[in-house]
Design an enzyme around this catalytic site. Structure first.
Site, PDB file in Angstrom:
ATOM      1  N   SER A 268       0.841  -1.196   0.000  1.00  0.00           N
ATOM      2  CA  SER A 268       0.000   0.000   0.000  1.00  0.00           C
ATOM      3  C   SER A 268       0.884   1.256   0.000  1.00  0.00           C
ATOM      4  O   SER A 268       1.729   1.405  -0.874  1.00  0.00           O
ATOM      5  CB  SER A 268      -0.958  -0.033   1.198  1.00  0.00           C
ATOM      6  OG  SER A 268      -2.017   0.877   1.022  1.00  0.00           O
TER       7      SER A 268
ATOM      8  N   ASP B 186      -9.959  -5.536  -4.481  1.00  0.00           N
ATOM      9  CA  ASP B 186      -9.475  -4.600  -3.462  1.00  0.00           C
ATOM     10  C   ASP B 186     -10.369  -3.361  -3.478  1.00  0.00           C
ATOM     11  O   ASP B 186     -10.399  -2.621  -4.453  1.00  0.00           O
ATOM     12  CB  ASP B 186      -8.025  -4.236  -3.777  1.00  0.00           C
ATOM     13  CG  ASP B 186      -7.375  -3.366  -2.716  1.00  0.00           C
ATOM     14  OD1 ASP B 186      -8.087  -2.788  -1.886  1.00  0.00           O
ATOM     15  OD2 ASP B 186      -6.133  -3.266  -2.739  1.00  0.00           O
TER      16      ASP B 186
ATOM     17  N   HIS C 228      -7.656  -6.274   0.311  1.00  0.00           N
ATOM     18  CA  HIS C 228      -6.646  -5.211   0.270  1.00  0.00           C
ATOM     19  C   HIS C 228      -5.318  -5.670   0.854  1.00  0.00           C
ATOM     20  O   HIS C 228      -4.270  -5.522   0.221  1.00  0.00           O
ATOM     21  CB  HIS C 228      -7.156  -3.978   1.018  1.00  0.00           C
ATOM     22  CG  HIS C 228      -6.137  -2.878   1.100  1.00  0.00           C
ATOM     23  ND1 HIS C 228      -5.520  -2.363  -0.026  1.00  0.00           N
ATOM     24  CD2 HIS C 228      -5.600  -2.212   2.161  1.00  0.00           C
ATOM     25  CE1 HIS C 228      -4.651  -1.415   0.325  1.00  0.00           C
ATOM     26  NE2 HIS C 228      -4.673  -1.315   1.651  1.00  0.00           N
TER      27      HIS C 228
END
Length: 241
Positions: free
Chosen positions: A89, A182, A216
């Site tokens: 991320s 996601d 995610h």
């Protein structure tokens, strides 16, 4: 910071960076897989990026996130001549800046946010809540909107904005992993990263792979084992392992 024992400087070492509001547990499966193979691994908690302290999140600018990650990189460099970066991320955005400055052996992006919040997926998830009569997704989204200080959210937008145009400056081999389901990072982010990496012809190889279901937090979701195998294959094919 966690380290495995390794004395041979010619062996690769790995710096794993967690995401916004996260912690090293997000990348721990990869850290564990690498340590089991005898490699040196660092997975630091980055002040201001981790949700362990709202006060810290409100105090630190994104440049300080990069500085903290760079200190961890330099510490690894004293023990190994070959560093591989892996960022989950927002950790992937930070990794871009380190890669530009230090030219590591390779870089791995996991769920890296060029575009965030997949509204279509969110609506699908809320529809599942209604169908199942369980507001699990709704609770998660509502919690996310109030969890982080406004300053921290602003710093996230700043690093996202200032990193988008810099992927073309990365020269090392790259692997991009992204979940199609996601809801936090739009799956189109992965294609944007690949395009950015290929924007300069002199760039080394870049590979992209999608997973579904994945969620995610890729390494803690249903695609964990697939993602780990793909990472190890990439490292082997790149003659790093």
């Amino acid at each position: 910071m966690n380290h495995s024992s390794q004395s041979n400087r010619s062996q690769p070492a790995f710096l794993l960076l967690h995401g916004f509001g996260g912690a090293p547990w997000e990348v721990e499966p990869l850290a564990e897989a690498l340590r089991k193979r005898g490699y040196l691994v660092a997975a630091p908690t980055i002040k201001g990026l981790s949700s362990s302290s709202r006060r810290d999140m409100a105090r630190y600018a994104y440049e300080e996130w990069i500085w903290a990650a760079e200190e961890a990189y330099k510490a690894l460099k004293t023990q190994s001549d070959k560093i591989v970066l892996a960022g989950f991320s927002t950790g992937g955005l930070i990794a871009v800046h380190l890669a530009i400055r230090h030219n590591p052996e390779a870089i791995i992006f996991m769920s890296t946010p060029i575009q965030h919040w997949d509204l279509k997926r969110i609506m699908t998830n809320l529809g599942e809540d209604i169908k199942n009569r369980r507001p699990d997704h709704l609770r998660y989204y509502m919690k996310s909107t109030v969890k982080f200080p406004v300053r921290a959210l602003w710093e996230f937008k700043r690093i996202q904005r200032h990193t988008k145009s810099r992927f073309g400056e990365v020269r090392c081999p790259a692997l991009i992993l992204q979940g199609l389901d996601d809801d936090t990072v739009h799956h189109q982010s992965a294609a944007c990263i690949l395009k950015g990496l290929h924007s300069i012809k002199s760039h080394s190889k870049a590979e992209l792979e999608y997973f579904e279901p994945a969620g995610h937090v890729l390494l803690q979701g249903p695609a964990r084992d697939q993602a780990l195998r793909r990472i190890l294959k990439f490292l082997g094919d790149s003659c790093i392992l």
